[in-house]
Structures are given as structure tokens and as C-alpha cells.
Design a protein around this motif. Structure first.
Motif, mmCIF file in Angstrom:
data_model
loop_
_atom_site.group_PDB
_atom_site.id
_atom_site.type_symbol
_atom_site.label_atom_id
_atom_site.label_comp_id
_atom_site.label_asym_id
_atom_site.label_seq_id
_atom_site.Cartn_x
_atom_site.Cartn_y
_atom_site.Cartn_z
ATOM 1 N N ALA A 1 0.822 -1.213 0.000
ATOM 2 C CA ALA A 1 0.000 0.000 0.000
ATOM 3 C C ALA A 1 0.857 1.266 0.000
ATOM 4 O O ALA A 1 0.371 2.353 -0.280
ATOM 5 C CB ALA A 1 -0.952 -0.008 1.202
ATOM 6 N N GLN A 2 2.148 1.123 0.348
ATOM 7 C CA GLN A 2 3.060 2.273 0.309
ATOM 8 C C GLN A 2 3.691 2.467 -1.071
ATOM 9 O O GLN A 2 4.365 3.473 -1.315
ATOM 10 C CB GLN A 2 4.188 2.106 1.351
ATOM 11 C CG GLN A 2 3.706 2.134 2.796
ATOM 12 C CD GLN A 2 2.895 3.380 3.103
ATOM 13 O OE1 GLN A 2 3.338 4.497 2.837
ATOM 14 N NE2 GLN A 2 1.682 3.209 3.628
ATOM 15 N N ALA A 3 3.498 1.485 -1.965
ATOM 16 C CA ALA A 3 4.188 1.521 -3.262
ATOM 17 C C ALA A 3 3.956 2.822 -4.048
ATOM 18 O O ALA A 3 4.893 3.351 -4.647
ATOM 19 C CB ALA A 3 3.807 0.299 -4.103
ATOM 20 N N PRO A 4 2.722 3.371 -4.044
ATOM 21 C CA PRO A 4 2.535 4.614 -4.822
ATOM 22 C C PRO A 4 3.331 5.793 -4.260
ATOM 23 O O PRO A 4 3.575 6.761 -4.965
ATOM 24 C CB PRO A 4 1.027 4.885 -4.696
ATOM 25 C CG PRO A 4 0.430 3.554 -4.385
ATOM 26 C CD PRO A 4 1.450 2.862 -3.527
ATOM 27 N N TYR A 5 3.723 5.713 -2.997
ATOM 28 C CA TYR A 5 4.510 6.795 -2.384
ATOM 29 C C TYR A 5 6.005 6.528 -2.474
ATOM 30 O O TYR A 5 6.810 7.387 -2.102
ATOM 31 C CB TYR A 5 4.149 6.947 -0.900
ATOM 32 C CG TYR A 5 2.671 7.025 -0.610
ATOM 33 C CD1 TYR A 5 1.908 8.088 -1.098
ATOM 34 C CD2 TYR A 5 2.035 6.057 0.155
ATOM 35 C CE1 TYR A 5 0.551 8.168 -0.842
ATOM 36 C CE2 TYR A 5 0.674 6.132 0.419
ATOM 37 C CZ TYR A 5 -0.066 7.183 -0.078
ATOM 38 O OH TYR A 5 -1.397 7.254 0.167
#
Lengths: 203, 203
Positions: free
Chosen positions: B110-114
Motif C-alpha cells: 500500500a506504500q508503493a505509490p509513495y
């Protein structure tokens, strides 16, 4: 400031949506939500003690919207309605614009093991999707467009899993190319559609 | 303290694994990882400046283990190897025990886009899974156990999506009942196996 009085629940939900999409879930503060509604945090705290309480109310609000919007699906037969429902749920119309929201939602999903109330809400969304698919597939069996040996409940669980997979991949690796949809249609055509049924499954 | 010198990369990776499973990703600190290795944070900082750098090294380490472990799959034919590979990747042997790790992994996803470096590593895992499935399905087409009109690359994307869906649901709603596997086997049997091929797809 929006037209609605900004301390109504509806305006707070809109502000929560904007703030989540802008900041993500992990870093979201009550101040961010207040800023998005042009209101003080005191006004928010009048309704919600914590960020978690507010987010739970937001998930409830999403659930109401989601179940209203997808309670019925158009189509000439059950197979068309099934493909239409899956497309609707996956927001095909705006799969890229939806990324910020899907990212925040995946962050919330990843918190579910630490927060039973989140898990319960997410299980409600899932039950709704599975019930709708099961109902459409059962209709298809009854009308003869879906093979008689297809199990509606198993198929619903399978399709709910695919939807979760598509949503996860959209966030994780930025996959929005629709390749899974093509294979989903092939699966529907080869695995679900009854032999001889007058049904078109086209991209 | 483990037998390995606790400031070797291997020991740090083991400590990272334990600390992630105990604390999750969001709340994880360098101190937690130091505690899990019985070492000072200074020893960790000798190798890694930040938690993110350490986690990237941990993802690399997982990737090495994962690709070593699943580079080959046993089976009498491609269909058996395909089912075996999916079972292996989904850790069927310990689907519940695996929950803490899967939760931490979903938090990282869920942190991948950041965080582009996270997204790149996750895309490597995905490419490995898709390549392996594509290779096995293409073998099946060549040996005649998989239908000639099945597209190996499309099928690989579809199966990778299912795997992501199963892993997400495990964390989000605690689903570990294997219902998706049953429908996956039905999909393999009805959609992939060539007519007349001497292949058994049994639970």
C-alpha cells in the motif's frame, strides 16, 4: 467551502474523501480533514472522537453509496449483467483517476488485522459483491445462459478474489492495462456461458 | 542471540522478518529491529541509513529466497506443475501461520505509490510469478496437456491477479478457507486442460 453546511455528516464525508486521496491513510490527521472542509478540528471532534471513528463512519458512508449504486445492473441477460457489474465495481470508466482513492483503501485494508471494526466493514463490502454475483449467476443458470453445472457461490468467491487482485495490483504495481479483463471475459465465455446460449461476450 | 554474527546482513534480515511480523510495517522502528537481533541501532545504521533502506534490502533478500525456492516445480506434466506452483506461492502449508507476514507485506504494497523503489521490487516479484506461469502454460501447450488456444501470457496475468486477490483477502477479511482454490482448480480443468489429455486435476 462547499454549499452544504460544512459540519453536516455529508460535508465531513466529502472532506474525508478529499483528505484521504491527498494524504493517504497512514499520515492522515484530523487537521487534514478539517482543512479539506474549511472547518476547525473542534467541529469534527463534535461528531467523532478519533480519526479511526471518523474513518469507520466514512466506510459506512461508502458502503451506502456503493450498495445503492450497484444494487441493480443493466443487461439483456445474466452474462451481460455479470460483465457489467464487474466493470462497474472496478470503475473501468476512471481506472487511473481512481488510484489515490484505491491507495488509501488498500492502506485501510492492510490495517484490518489490527482493527476489527475495519475488518467487519470490509467483510460487508465483500459480502455484498459476492451476493450480487451469486444472484446474477444463479439467474443465468435459471434462464439457461449460464451452464447448469456452474456453482453460483463458488463463482462469486472466485470473481470477488479477482476483483481484489485487480484493485491490489492497480495500487502495488500501477497495473491499469485491462489485461485481466480480457482474460476474465475469456473465462466467462469458456467457463460460464452455456453451450448454445445466444450470448455475446465481447470486449 | 542467534548463532550467526548478529550484524551480518543475514542476521539483520532475520531480525527484520521477526520485527515486521510482530509490529507490522507502519509502526516498525529501527529500534524494534535492533531488539529482535539483540543488537544496537548503531549496528543497524552501520549498514542502513533509514528504515526504508533496510526494508528495501529485506525485499531484495525475500526476492532471492522466493526465486530460488520457486525456480522449479515438481509434477508429471505442466498442469500438475501449474497447480503445484500456485499452491507453493500461496503457502498452502501454512496459510494461517503466514498471516502476520502477509499483513506486513500488504502494508508495504500500500506504500508503493509513495515509494518508487518499493514499487520496482514488487514489480520484480510479479514479473517472476508471471514468467514462471507463462513458461509452465507454454510447456503445457507444447506437450498437449493445455489447450492450444490458451494464451500463456494472458493466463499468467490472470493467475497472478488471482494470487494477489487471495493474499489481499487473507489479510483484509481473514479468508483462509480455500474456496478460491477449489474454483481455481475448476478453472484449470475446464478452461486450460486440453480435451482428451490424460491429466487429473484433483483437490
Amino acid at each position: 467551502m462547499s454549499d452544504a453546511a460544512p459540519d453536516t455528516p455529508e460535508a465531513i464525508m466529502d472532506a474525508t474523501d478529499s483528505a484521504l486521496c491527498e494524504h493517504g491513510y497512514a499520515d492522515l490527521t484530523m487537521q487534514d480533514i478539517a482543512d479539506a472542509s474549511d472547518k476547525s478540528t473542534a467541529a469534527l471532534h463534535y461528531h467523532f472522537d478519533t480519526k479511526e471513528e471518523l474513518l469507520l463512519a466514512f466506510l459506512d458512508h461508502l458502503y451506502e453509496e456503493f450498495t445503492d449504486e450497484y444494487a441493480t445492473t443493466e443487461g439483456e441477460n445474466a452474462v451481460e449483467r455479470l460483465v457489467g457489474f464487474v466493470d462497474d465495481v472496478l470503475c473501468r470508466g476512471d481506472i487511473e483517476g481512481d488510484e489515490a482513492f484505491q491507495t488509501a483503501l488498500l492502506e485501510i485494508k492492510a490495517q484490518a488485522p489490527y482493527a476489527d471494526p475495519y475488518r467487519e466493514k470490509l467483510a460487508q463490502f465483500d459480502a455484498f459483491v459476492r451476493d450480487r454475483v451469486e444472484e446474477i449467476v444463479a439467474d443465468g443458470v435459471a434462464e439457461g445462459t449460464v451452464r447448469a453445472d456452474v456453482d453460483p457461490a463458488d463463482t462469486a468467491a472466485f470473481i470477488a478474489t479477482l476483483i481484489d487482485g485487480v484493485n491490489t495490483r492497480r495500487v502495488t504495481i500501477g497495473e491499469t492495462d485491462g489485461g485481466t479483463r480480457r482474460t476474465f471475459l475469456a473465462y466467462v465465455r469458456d467457463h460460464l456461458v452455456a453451450a448454445g446460449a445466444d450470448v455475446e461476450v465481447e470486449p
